[in-house]
Design a protein around this motif. Structure first.
Motif, mmCIF file in Angstrom:
data_model
loop_
_atom_site.group_PDB
_atom_site.id
_atom_site.type_symbol
_atom_site.label_atom_id
_atom_site.label_comp_id
_atom_site.label_asym_id
_atom_site.label_seq_id
_atom_site.Cartn_x
_atom_site.Cartn_y
_atom_site.Cartn_z
ATOM 1 N N UNK A 1 6.808 -3.981 -4.964
ATOM 2 C CA UNK A 1 5.661 -4.408 -5.771
ATOM 3 C C UNK A 1 4.643 -3.279 -5.897
ATOM 4 N N UNK A 2 4.445 -2.539 -4.806
ATOM 5 C CA UNK A 2 3.509 -1.415 -4.835
ATOM 6 C C UNK A 2 3.973 -0.337 -5.792
ATOM 7 N N UNK A 3 5.273 -0.058 -5.776
ATOM 8 C CA UNK A 3 5.830 0.960 -6.671
ATOM 9 C C UNK A 3 5.678 0.523 -8.122
ATOM 10 N N UNK A 4 5.879 -0.759 -8.359
ATOM 11 C CA UNK A 4 5.696 -1.286 -9.708
ATOM 12 C C UNK A 4 4.232 -1.113 -10.136
ATOM 13 N N UNK A 5 3.328 -1.307 -9.142
ATOM 14 C CA UNK A 5 1.902 -1.155 -9.410
ATOM 15 C C UNK A 5 1.550 0.234 -9.904
ATOM 16 N N UNK A 6 2.238 1.244 -9.370
ATOM 17 C CA UNK A 6 1.966 2.629 -9.786
ATOM 18 C C UNK A 6 2.218 2.801 -11.282
ATOM 19 N N UNK A 7 3.200 2.045 -11.782
ATOM 20 C CA UNK A 7 3.547 2.186 -13.196
ATOM 21 C C UNK A 7 2.518 1.539 -14.108
ATOM 22 N N UNK A 8 1.782 0.567 -13.573
ATOM 23 C CA UNK A 8 0.901 -0.190 -14.458
ATOM 24 C C UNK A 8 -0.590 0.056 -14.211
ATOM 25 N N UNK A 9 -0.898 0.858 -13.200
ATOM 26 C CA UNK A 9 -2.300 1.168 -12.918
ATOM 27 C C UNK A 9 -2.504 2.655 -13.180
ATOM 28 N N UNK A 10 -3.631 3.027 -13.775
ATOM 29 C CA UNK A 10 -3.793 4.441 -14.097
ATOM 30 C C UNK A 10 -4.057 5.269 -12.843
ATOM 31 N N UNK A 11 -3.726 6.574 -12.948
ATOM 32 C CA UNK A 11 -3.678 7.430 -11.765
ATOM 33 C C UNK A 11 -5.023 7.533 -11.060
ATOM 34 N N UNK A 12 -6.089 7.573 -11.828
ATOM 35 C CA UNK A 12 -7.412 7.727 -11.217
ATOM 36 C C UNK A 12 -7.741 6.520 -10.335
ATOM 37 N N UNK B 1 0.842 -1.197 0.000
ATOM 38 C CA UNK B 1 0.000 0.000 0.000
ATOM 39 C C UNK B 1 0.879 1.249 0.000
ATOM 40 N N UNK B 2 1.943 1.182 0.761
ATOM 41 C CA UNK B 2 2.854 2.328 0.853
ATOM 42 C C UNK B 2 3.501 2.644 -0.499
ATOM 43 N N UNK B 3 3.996 1.595 -1.141
ATOM 44 C CA UNK B 3 4.625 1.801 -2.451
ATOM 45 C C UNK B 3 3.618 2.293 -3.469
ATOM 46 N N UNK B 4 2.404 1.827 -3.355
ATOM 47 C CA UNK B 4 1.362 2.166 -4.318
ATOM 48 C C UNK B 4 0.824 3.578 -4.088
ATOM 49 N N UNK B 5 0.586 3.886 -2.800
ATOM 50 C CA UNK B 5 -0.035 5.157 -2.469
ATOM 51 C C UNK B 5 1.006 6.262 -2.346
ATOM 52 N N UNK B 6 2.187 5.907 -1.883
ATOM 53 C CA UNK B 6 3.241 6.922 -1.738
ATOM 54 C C UNK B 6 3.336 7.450 -0.321
ATOM 55 N N UNK B 7 2.496 6.968 0.588
ATOM 56 C CA UNK B 7 2.638 7.363 1.986
ATOM 57 C C UNK B 7 3.240 6.197 2.776
#
Lengths: 363, 513
Positions: free
Chosen positions: A266-277, A30-36
């Motif tokens: 894995x979360x950070x990788x998710x940011x690259x493959x999921x759209x921002x919205x 969640x942290x890697x994905x959300x950035x918090x």
């Protein structure tokens, strides 16, 4: 653990260790994905295992320090860190952390009501209340922002930043990396709030990152990078303060690392493959569910402090429901992210396997 | 040797202007319609191609092949005529031809609406309403065609040097203005622009010959040329054709050397500056070798930056001549000699930031897949990637050179993210290439040492839990408080670093990064 240590720190069984690693992993994803920081999941998760709130916050902020140090180094290499902004925020953030540690320690030592109520219940209630109030507002604002925008590429609203830009409140600081101008007073105020929340519930990033994006008008990547850089110092300061008070459980910190440092990649990788919205929508929903989970635990603390007259056996139900809700939200959020991560990963591998013939051939 | 290219949707208007201007310049005019007739005679099904594109009837591969042949034919025809002297060429979206040639004046002519409607009514025998509807549909079709063939919209202003609105200026005046403009030093040929045009012409000739010759017709080949060196890249499925290519191409004038390279795929290297001696070049070359890939170079520059001149030009099947032309060299200051042409120095060549030398090295290695230039926003590159061949990997090299280091790094990341979000192709920054695709012993040693270090720390803490917690919060802590704090401050970041490094490297090896 024996004696006074046993009252403050839990014995870590294999099952508890696994759960903490899992909490760390989900928090990391969640942290890697959300950035918090992911503490919004990890702090209540640990509290649900019977760990005192103050120990959970202290161990988590210590964990955050090391993680932020590694993360901010990576962000620094990417050019996402505005050190000047972080420095100014840090000035008041340190004060905010000190204030938070002082309040937490006071409540923990006194039991909360000063009349010998269950040890730690006051601090637990206080931490839970702050958690619920602040994160509800953050999640709802985020949800409103996402739902009110059309199109997948809609960026964050800059209305507040534009409004503040029109109010000239000297001295105004030019942040070179972020390329924006902001009044020093606004930066100091946000720094104080960020520090206080980081020290109280370990999630200063939920105020710091949105504030940088919405209030200062800083690009999202720079906000995340600068927050991590700031979190490194705040984490260090929080860690020193809590360690000085003797609340840091190094075992919890290490177990959190086992999961979180894998999850964060894995979360950070998710940011690259999921759209921002979708990222922002998922973030808002996950936070709201975490808030709900913490809210469910509040009656138990109220009872322990004799503010609510209910049977003590209900504590287990409240705690169990809170735990189930937290895990459900964390696992659902994490599952959504990992689903997208592995789908994108598989697609890429398939693509590469179509041309993986070794050796050039020239005629 | 002035080359004026006039684009307008209304044939009659552009024809009148072109004939008028050609008379003033004392040269020939040539129309799109003439070339179309010749192309049809040469066996290129232009009409069918147009219908197939607009109605999306044919498979993409087939359309791409026909498009490449058509573009090659048109380019060859225009270059051939232009080589004989001044030329005025007119068509519907012909300003997108001959990209990268600085002595071409590209003109957009906006016809008078009433006149265009009347022309259409007279030509097609339609009433006014139907004529208006016809024009509206035609403009839409032309824009689609432009997107398909060139990868950009018909009215994109940056592809024009001049726009005439015939509601405000007469054809006679527009012609006089163009005649004067053609004398400007900015539009005079330079050695570099002549060289670029020769490259373009030769590439077109080769592509055209390959497309029409019975031995090679129907093959999906990429052709690029540089100073008479022709590199032809083909896919493995066409390896049987490869031996025949030199035989087909050999007779073409201007061809000094032919290199045929089989590519299983294409890598695109985008950068503002290329350096064949850099480690990135070595890594890309290495990767191209492992994958059997051809490397295509795209020099990207911001609009503010000085442009490049020439370089060699590729004609790819389904490729991307749609990238914007390189910007023109900055005009020289007013000449104090009074404008005597013979006394002028030749304009200095604008450096190409290593594009030509890098291309040469790739040609030498047999891995050159073509090169091009793009100017402006990243959308230009996206358009090009979408309309071009399917690349297996896009590598972002040195970009935003004028920015400070940290901003440069961030903007490069942003550019990579921007591309990733918009094209279904893996996009990677040069710095990450080694770690992502070319892991070596160093990585394995790093993983092992980091894992070992973190395992030792972990083991120490969990085999001495009572002592550790006593030191951090028990009686020992009361005695050695400062040491306890220092211990946490040292051990925690060390653990984070060691374990974080190990997991990061392992996940990179597994291609999560």
């Amino acid at each position: 653990m024996h004696g006074p240590l046993g009252q403050m720190f839990i014995d870590i069984s294999f099952s508890a260790a696994l759960q903490i690693v899992m909490i760390g992993f989900i928090g990391g994803v969640l942290s890697g994905f959300i950035g918090s920081g992911g503490a919004f999941f990890m702090t209540p998760g640990m509290m649900n295992l019977g760990i005192h709130g103050v120990v959970a916050v202290a161990s988590n902020i210590t964990h955050k320090f090391g993680k932020a140090m590694v993360g901010s180094h990576a962000h620094g290499k990417m050019g996402n860190v505005d050190k000047r902004l972080a420095l100014f925020m840090l000035i008041t953030a340190a004060g905010g952390i000190r204030l938070a540690v002082w309040i937490n320690s006071l409540l923990f030592k006194s039991g909360g009501d000063g009349n010998g109520a269950v040890k730690g219940a006051g601090a637990n209630l206080y931490i839970s209340m702050v958690f619920v109030c602040i994160l509800s507002v953050v999640a709802l604002l985020m949800l409103r922002d996402v739902l009110s925008q059309d199109g997948e590429t809609a960026g964050p609203s800059t209305r507040i930043a534009q409004l503040l830009g029109r109010i000239y409140l000297p001295p105004v600081i030019h942040l070179k990396v972020a390329d924006v101008k902001v009044s020093l007073w606004v930066i100091l105020l946000i720094g104080l709030a960020t520090g206080y929340l980081a020290g109280t519930i370990g999630v200063g990033g939920f105020i710091g990152v949105p504030a940088m994006i919405y209030v200062f008008g800083v690009p999202t990547a720079v906000a995340a990078g600068t927050e991590l850089y700031l979190a490194m110092f705040m984490g260090a300061f929080g860690m020193l303060n809590y360690a000085w008070e003797g609340y840091v459980d190094l075992r919890l910190t290490f177990l959190l690392y086992l999961g979180s440092l894998v999850g964060i990649h894995l979360g950070t990788y998710g940011v690259k493959v999921v759209n921002e919205k979708l990222i922002r929508l998922a973030t808002a929903v996950i936070i709201l569910l975490c808030v709900l989970s913490r809210g469910i635990a509040i009656p138990a603390y109220l009872r322990q402090l004799n503010f609510l007259a209910i049977d003590a056996r209900w504590d287990d139900y409240f705690n169990g429901a809170s735990k189930a809700m937290l895990y459900a939200s964390g696992i659902a959020g994490c599952g959504l992210i990992l689903y997208n991560v592995f789908r994108a990963y598989r697609q890429r591998r398939q693509l590469q396997s179509t041309f993986g013939i070794p050796g050039p051939l020239a005629t | 040797m002035a080359i004026v290219i006039i684009s307008s949707a209304d044939e009659q208007t552009r024809r009148e202007l072109a004939v008028n201007l050609a008379r003033k310049l004392g040269c020939d005019s040539m129309s799109r319609e003439q070339i179309l007739d010749a192309a049809t005679e040469a066996g290129i099904p232009v009409g069918r191609l147009e219908v197939a594109v607009l109605k999306r009837l044919a498979p993409r591969e087939r359309l791409s092949r026909d498009k490449a042949r058509y573009l090659a034919f048109v380019t060859e025809s225009v270059c051939e005529r232009a080589s004989k002297g001044d030329l005025v060429y007119h068509g519907r979206n012909c300003h997108l031809l001959l990209q990268g040639i600085s002595h071409v004046i590209r003109v957009c002519v906006v016809p008078e609406p009433d006149r265009r409607i009347n022309n259409t009514m007279a030509r097609l025998g339609l009433d006014r309403e139907k004529a208006i509807e016809y024009i509206r549909n035609l403009d839409g079709d032309l824009d689609n065609w432009s997107h398909f063939v060139h990868g950009v919209g018909l009215t994109e202003p940056r592809y024009f040097d001049l726009v005439f609105n015939l509601q405000n200026i007469s054809i006679e005046s527009a012609s006089a203005a163009l005649c004067s403009m053609a004398q400007l030093s900015d539009f005079q040929p330079t050695p570099a622009s002549i060289r670029a045009m020769k490259n373009l012409w030769l590439a077109a000739k080769v592509r055209n010959k390959i497309g029409t010759h019975e031995l090679t017709a129907g093959a999906d080949l990429r052709v690029s040329t540089q100073e008479g060196r022709v590199t032809i890249t083909y896919m493995p499925g066409q390896s049987k054709i490869a031996p025949k290519i030199p035989e087909v191409v050999a007779g073409i004038g201007g061809v000094h050397e032919i290199v045929c390279t089989m590519a299983t795929t294409n890598l695109l290297w985008i950068a503002e500056s290329f350096d064949p001696s850099s480690s990135l070049f070595a890594e890309i070359n290495d990767l191209a070798g492992r994958w059997g890939a051809a490397v295509e170079l795209l020099r990207w520059s911001t609009p503010r930056e000085g442009g490049i001149e020439g370089g060699e030009t590729g004609f790819a099947v389904g490729s991307s001549p749609g990238v914007s032309p390189p910007p023109r060299p900055v005009p020289k200051a007013m000449d104090p000699t009074g404008g005597i042409e013979d006394d002028r120095e030749e304009p200095e060549e604008v450096p190409d930031n290593g594009l030509a030398t890098t291309a040469e090295r790739l040609i030498g290695a047999g891995r050159f897949g073509g090169s091009g230039s793009a100017t402006g926003q990243m959308e230009t590159v996206v358009t090009s990637l979408k309309s071009g061949p399917q690349y297996s990997l896009v590598v972002i090299g040195e970009m935003f050179l004028s920015k400070p280091s940290s901003v440069k790094t961030r903007l490069t990341r942003d550019a990579a993210s921007f591309l990733r979000e918009r094209v279904n192709i893996p996009v990677i920054i040069g710095d990450e290439l080694q770690g992502q695709f070319l892991p070596g012993k160093r990585h394995l040693i790093g993983i092992a040492s980091s894992l070992l270090g973190s395992a030792i720390l972990f083991g120490l803490v969990f085999t001495h839990q009572e002592q550790v917690m006593d030191f951090l919060a028990g009686p020992a802590w009361k005695k050695w408080r400062i040491l306890a704090v220092l211990g946490v401050a040292l051990v925690v970041p060390l653990m984070a670093y060691l374990y974080g490094r190990a997991t990061g490297l392992i996940l990179k090896l597994l291609k999560f990064g």
